[in-house]
Design an enzyme around this catalytic site. Structure first.
Site, short mmCIF file in Angstrom:
data_model
loop_
_atom_site.label_atom_id
_atom_site.label_comp_id
_atom_site.label_asym_id
_atom_site.label_seq_id
_atom_site.Cartn_x
_atom_site.Cartn_y
_atom_site.Cartn_z
N ASP A 226 1.19 -13.11 31.75
CA ASP A 226 2.43 -13.00 31.46
C ASP A 226 3.13 -12.11 32.30
O ASP A 226 2.61 -11.22 32.78
CB ASP A 226 3.16 -12.58 30.18
CG ASP A 226 4.42 -12.57 29.56
OD1 ASP A 226 5.06 -13.46 29.73
OD2 ASP A 226 4.94 -11.26 29.46
N GLU A 275 -18.06 -13.14 36.57
CA GLU A 275 -19.21 -12.76 35.84
C GLU A 275 -19.61 -13.62 34.75
O GLU A 275 -20.70 -13.50 34.30
CB GLU A 275 -19.12 -11.32 35.42
CG GLU A 275 -18.97 -10.20 36.47
CD GLU A 275 -18.41 -8.83 35.91
OE1 GLU A 275 -18.51 -8.75 34.55
OE2 GLU A 275 -18.11 -7.79 36.77
#
Length: 578
Positions: A226, A275
């Protein structure tokens, strides 16, 4: 206080069927769920996580690839959850953290991915950091994590600068010191209950890295970020020099938006996303002055997608749409990012109502317009959007052809900007009315109890628009969406890609071709954006789907030979296999 899962193992695995689909996000169809308004599991009139979980098979059968959840965090709900008090807790109105875990597990079992909304520009004034900053007063180290400043004027009675809140009024609110005297001011680009974080402070960076890992460990497949363009403010917080600075969905250059410093933040986030297995993604809500500026968020070491707000705001006009499509594909292709396409969301008037009104009125309308015209154009616009290369976003209820509810009484409205005299119109409630599932009376299956409550009232006319009413009707909007998404999955020429081949067409008509990478069956999209039928020639092939009827193959009468003349009705899109 943050909630914790003590017993359940984490849901880190990606959906099984999607695990082998590399770069799944390049052609994904992502469905936005506004939790308040999707499905109510406990009958209190408010949508919740168990309600969403119960309806996930509907989304699988609709044919989408992922679900994006608007905020469900612990919040005082001053701005419908975009004022977050605790980023690691679920608000009780939506359920528990175990409910969130169950939702992710269930979605993955249905081969759906889950995108979580993240709100890093600001938090709630009930966030523990901000409450501590107020308690401790001026000089508190905690105040450095926000933008506290002394006021101007003889007694500090004026805001520190002339910035305006997106919701109206000054972007600053004055505090009261612990001894009861007037104190410093704090910055809030949105409501006063939403203080902006100071992203120059390392603790803010560390906190959000931790929040990212928390939800990735739970199994989230990515984040919609956002106000992704708002985290960094220009040094010194300079005055702008004029009023009426920016609308809610504006893109003018401002010292508090789209500063170059945001990109280092997202490079760090990308390293965290990479990751984790299963290609977790970041999606930017970035209102920028140009598409080129938006593309900067999508360089290979930053985020994966950004909403294409220029496309959302484009009128029902062939020349304008072609220009935006070409620019979007070119600009995003230059950074090896997919173009994205979106027609509606929780902040704008639904496109079935926007297209029912004259062009040029913007994305927040008050008038219902010509309902029949709006729906016809909305259906045609949907098939155009789904035919373009890249990723598409659907907003809950658009597959039902829902219009905006433009006649909500003032006393039921809850959009915070509605109550700020100098702010936006505040009519976003009209696109947030709970969607109808079944039955002939409100709440239309939104909750488990017939005649039960609904946090915003639903129109009596919505009985015929429910999922139940439209299912099995080949001419319904719902069945058109189902057919389109099924074809999008099955046709090699649709979905991912970087370009379209424009075909000759009369003025007011768009026609383009897309070819499969393996040399298989190709595809042509024909869109008549005029108010009259148009006749044109088409390549040898067969009609797959028309926006004027719901089911695949319903336009078999259009099948012809190469160079055959075909007449396309006004405001209609046809998909054609070649």
């Amino acid at each position: 206080m943050s909630q914790h899962l003590s017993d359940a193992p984490r849901s880190a695995a990606a959906p099984a069927a999607a695990a082998g689909h590399r770069d799944w996000w390049r052609d994904a169809v992502i469905y936005q769920v506004y939790p308040r308004s999707f499905a109510d599991g406990n009958g209190d009139g408010m949508g919740d996580l168990p309600g969403i979980t119960a309806r996930l098979p509907y989304l699988r059968d609709l044919g989408v690839d992922a679900v994006w959840l608007s905020p469900f965090y612990a919040s005082p709900q001053a701005d419908a959850g975009y004022d977050v008090a605790d980023y690691r807790a679920v608000d009780p109105m939506f359920g528990t953290l175990s409910d969130a875990d169950d939702l992710v597990r269930t979605a993955h079992g249905l081969n759906l991915r889950v995108i979580v909304d993240l709100v890093p520009n600001h938090c709630s004034d009930q966030h523990e950091w901000f409450k501590q900053a107020l308690r401790e007063g001026p000089g508190s180290a905690m105040r450095d994590r926000f933008h506290f400043r002394p006021g101007k004027g003889a007694d500090g009675e004026l805001p520190p600068n002339d910035w305006e809140s997106i919701f109206g009024g000054p972007a600053w609110t004055r505090t009261t010191d612990p001894d009861g005297t007037p104190g410093e001011w704090y910055l809030h680009l949105f409501a006063p209950e939403q203080p902006d974080f100071n992203w120059d402070h390392p603790a803010v960076h560390e906190e959000f890295r931790s929040v990212l890992r928390f939800w990735l460990d739970l199994g989230a497949d990515g984040f919609r970020i956002d106000v992704a363009h708002g985290l960094v403010k220009a040094a010194g917080l300079p005055d702008i020099g004029h009023a009426e600075q920016l609308s809610l969905l504006g893109s003018a250059p401002m010292p508090y938006f789209d500063q170059d410093g945001v990109h280092e933040i997202y490079r760090g986030w990308r390293r965290i996303l990479d990751e984790y297995p299963g290609e977790r993604i970041g999606v930017a809500e970035a209102w920028t002055p140009t598409l080129e500026r938006a593309a900067l968020y999508l360089r290979p070491d930053e985020l994966h997608q950004a909403f294409n707000f220029e496309y959302l705001g484009t009128s029902w006009d062939a020349a304008e749409l072609r220009r935006v499509i070409d620019r979007s594909l070119a600009v995003m292709g230059a950074v090896d990012a997919p173009a994205t396409w979106v027609l509606s969301n929780h902040d704008v008037t639904r496109h079935a109502t926007r297209f029912a009104n004259p062009p040029g009125l913007g994305t927040q309308l008050r008038e219902a317009g010509d309902r029949e015209l709006g729906l016809r154009r909305a259906r045609a616009a949907t098939l155009l959007m789904l035919a373009l290369p890249g990723s598409a976003y659907l907003y809950q209820g658009e597959e039902l052809g829902l219009p905006d509810v433009t006649d909500l009484p003032d006393e039921v409205r809850q959009d915070p900007s509605f109550f700020r005299a100098a702010g936006q119109d505040g009519f976003r409630d009209g696109c947030r009315v709970p969607i109808p599932w079944s039955g002939s009376e409100p709440p239309y299956g939104f909750g488990p109890v017939a005649g039960g409550p609904s946090w915003l009232p639903q129109p009596a006319s919505w009985a015929g628009l429910s999922v139940e009413a439209q299912t099995g009707d080949p001419d319904s909007t719902l069945e058109m969406y189902r057919s389109a998404l099924e074809l999008r999955r099955s046709l090699p020429a649709l979905g991912a890609g970087t370009e379209v081949a424009w075909l000759d067409a009369p003025e007011g008509v768009l026609a383009f071709r897309r070819d499969a990478a393996d040399g298989g069956e190709g595809f042509v999209c024909l869109v008549n954006l005029t108010a009259r039928p148009v006749t044109l020639t088409v390549p040898d092939g067969r009609a797959l789907l028309s926006s004027t009827s719901g089911g695949a193959g319903t336009n078999g009468d259009l099948h012809g030979t190469d160079g055959a003349a075909v007449t396309i009705a006004a405001d209609t899109t046809i998909w054609w296999a070649i």
